[in-house]
Write a protein that holds these residues in place. Structure first.
Motif, PDB file in Angstrom:
ATOM      1  N   LEU A  20      42.734  43.745  32.513  1.00 30.82           N
ATOM      2  CA  LEU A  20      43.122  45.152  32.590  1.00 30.82           C
ATOM      3  C   LEU A  20      43.462  45.526  34.028  1.00 30.82           C
ATOM      4  O   LEU A  20      44.446  46.236  34.277  1.00 30.82           O
ATOM      5  CB  LEU A  20      41.993  46.039  32.072  1.00 30.82           C
ATOM      6  N   GLY A  21      42.660  45.047  34.978  1.00 31.64           N
ATOM      7  CA  GLY A  21      42.920  45.317  36.390  1.00 31.64           C
ATOM      8  C   GLY A  21      44.253  44.751  36.843  1.00 31.64           C
ATOM      9  O   GLY A  21      44.994  45.401  37.594  1.00 31.64           O
ATOM     10  N   VAL A  22      44.581  43.562  36.370  1.00 30.38           N
ATOM     11  CA  VAL A  22      45.844  42.912  36.744  1.00 30.38           C
ATOM     12  C   VAL A  22      47.029  43.651  36.126  1.00 30.38           C
ATOM     13  O   VAL A  22      48.049  43.883  36.791  1.00 30.38           O
ATOM     14  CB  VAL A  22      45.845  41.429  36.306  1.00 30.38           C
ATOM     15  N   ILE A  23      46.909  44.037  34.863  1.00 29.12           N
ATOM     16  CA  ILE A  23      47.986  44.788  34.200  1.00 29.12           C
ATOM     17  C   ILE A  23      48.232  46.107  34.925  1.00 29.12           C
ATOM     18  O   ILE A  23      49.379  46.505  35.158  1.00 29.12           O
ATOM     19  CB  ILE A  23      47.631  45.040  32.722  1.00 29.12           C
ATOM     20  N   LYS A  41      52.008  35.138  35.103  1.00 32.36           N
ATOM     21  CA  LYS A  41      50.660  35.427  35.591  1.00 32.36           C
ATOM     22  C   LYS A  41      49.782  35.982  34.470  1.00 32.36           C
ATOM     23  O   LYS A  41      48.630  35.556  34.297  1.00 32.36           O
ATOM     24  CB  LYS A  41      50.709  36.436  36.741  1.00 32.36           C
ATOM     25  N   LEU A  42      50.327  36.931  33.712  1.00 29.56           N
ATOM     26  CA  LEU A  42      49.547  37.574  32.649  1.00 29.56           C
ATOM     27  C   LEU A  42      49.162  36.585  31.549  1.00 29.56           C
ATOM     28  O   LEU A  42      48.017  36.581  31.079  1.00 29.56           O
ATOM     29  CB  LEU A  42      50.325  38.743  32.055  1.00 29.56           C
ATOM     30  N   GLU A 103      46.323  41.402  46.988  1.00 31.68           N
ATOM     31  CA  GLU A 103      45.406  42.380  46.383  1.00 31.68           C
ATOM     32  C   GLU A 103      44.654  41.770  45.200  1.00 31.68           C
ATOM     33  O   GLU A 103      43.429  41.932  45.085  1.00 31.68           O
ATOM     34  CB  GLU A 103      46.175  43.621  45.911  1.00 31.68           C
ATOM     35  N   LEU A 104      45.384  41.075  44.340  1.00 27.70           N
ATOM     36  CA  LEU A 104      44.741  40.468  43.176  1.00 27.70           C
ATOM     37  C   LEU A 104      43.866  39.281  43.572  1.00 27.70           C
ATOM     38  O   LEU A 104      42.852  39.009  42.926  1.00 27.70           O
ATOM     39  CB  LEU A 104      45.801  40.033  42.159  1.00 27.70           C
ATOM     40  N   PHE A 141      38.409  48.900  42.088  1.00 32.16           N
ATOM     41  CA  PHE A 141      39.716  48.310  42.410  1.00 32.16           C
ATOM     42  C   PHE A 141      40.820  49.340  42.208  1.00 32.16           C
ATOM     43  O   PHE A 141      41.753  49.437  43.013  1.00 32.16           O
ATOM     44  CB  PHE A 141      39.951  47.083  41.543  1.00 32.16           C
ATOM     45  N   PHE A 142      40.722  50.128  41.147  1.00 27.38           N
ATOM     46  CA  PHE A 142      41.709  51.182  40.891  1.00 27.38           C
ATOM     47  C   PHE A 142      41.717  52.204  42.024  1.00 27.38           C
ATOM     48  O   PHE A 142      42.778  52.637  42.487  1.00 27.38           O
ATOM     49  CB  PHE A 142      41.399  51.888  39.566  1.00 27.38           C
ATOM     50  N   ILE A 143      40.533  52.605  42.462  1.00 24.68           N
ATOM     51  CA  ILE A 143      40.427  53.565  43.557  1.00 24.68           C
ATOM     52  C   ILE A 143      41.081  53.015  44.824  1.00 24.68           C
ATOM     53  O   ILE A 143      41.839  53.709  45.517  1.00 24.68           O
ATOM     54  CB  ILE A 143      38.949  53.920  43.832  1.00 24.68           C
TER      55      ILE A 143
END
Length: 201
Positions: A20-23, A41-42, A103-104, A141-143
């Motif tokens: 979910l974080g990667v998407i 990647k996904l 970032e990822l 991570f979203f923040i």
């Protein structure tokens, strides 16, 4: 009510949170990334972080090493968490290297640190909430992404707050964890992400 809360725990299972974080990253990143690379990647991450752990779980269950997917005892957690750490290391080395998407890369370094911390706690017979580790780590991570890319994702952050609270409530309602285990899970998920932020923010 019990059925709804159990469904929340299942929908927001820890296996799905890194993906979910990667998407979310790919959907919000202003950088140009060819669609072929995104899909590669996904798909690779889906296989390694979702399909492979599920297959490993069924193998461990067949061998009598685990009783349920919720890993209710600290003893049950040790082998799955060890295997999860190995999977994350493969992701870091082969799929999300720092020279490609930094970032990822650090997001998954944080996931690795959180997994290792959870494993160490399991050796000491402490059952930190893996659900809370996963959802709080992704929330942090979203923040960080919203600051990094200077984007307004207040709606997403509000939704993540609701999700985090719902997951915590569901784990308490089904008596899977104590307050102490949930709070520890939040810290184990958030702190590694915060520590690593200066490396890419």
């Amino acid at each position: 009510m019990n059925h709804i809360l159990r469904s929340i725990s299942f929908v927001f299972h820890p296996l799905l949170m890194p993906l979910l974080g990667v998407i979310f990253y790919f959907s919000k990143s202003p950088r140009y990334i060819p669609i072929e690379i995104i899909w590669a990647k996904l798909i690779s991450l889906f296989i390694l972080t979702v399909i492979l752990p599920v297959l490993l779980y069924f193998l461990l269950k067949t061998l009598g090493k685990v009783k349920s997917i919720y890993l209710e005892t600290t003893t049950e957690r040790i082998l799955p968490l060890t295997l999860n750490c190995l999977v994350v290391i493969i992701v870091i080395q082969r799929i999300l290297t720092p020279t490609q998407i930094i970032e990822l890369y650090y997001f998954f370094i944080g996931i690795l640190i959180s997994s290792m911390a959870c494993l160490i706690l399991a050796f000491f017979k402490f059952k930190a909430s893996i659900h809370m580790i996963a959802v709080s780590g992704v929330f942090m991570f979203f923040i960080a992404l919203s600051i990094h890319f200077s984007i307004n994702i207040n709606g997403t952050l509000a939704l993540m707050s609701i999700i985090t609270g719902s997951v915590a409530t569901s784990r308490l309602h089904v008596k899977a964890h104590t307050y102490k285990e949930l709070i520890t899970g939040i810290f184990v998920g958030v702190i590694p992400q915060i520590i690593l932020i200066p490396n890419w923010l």
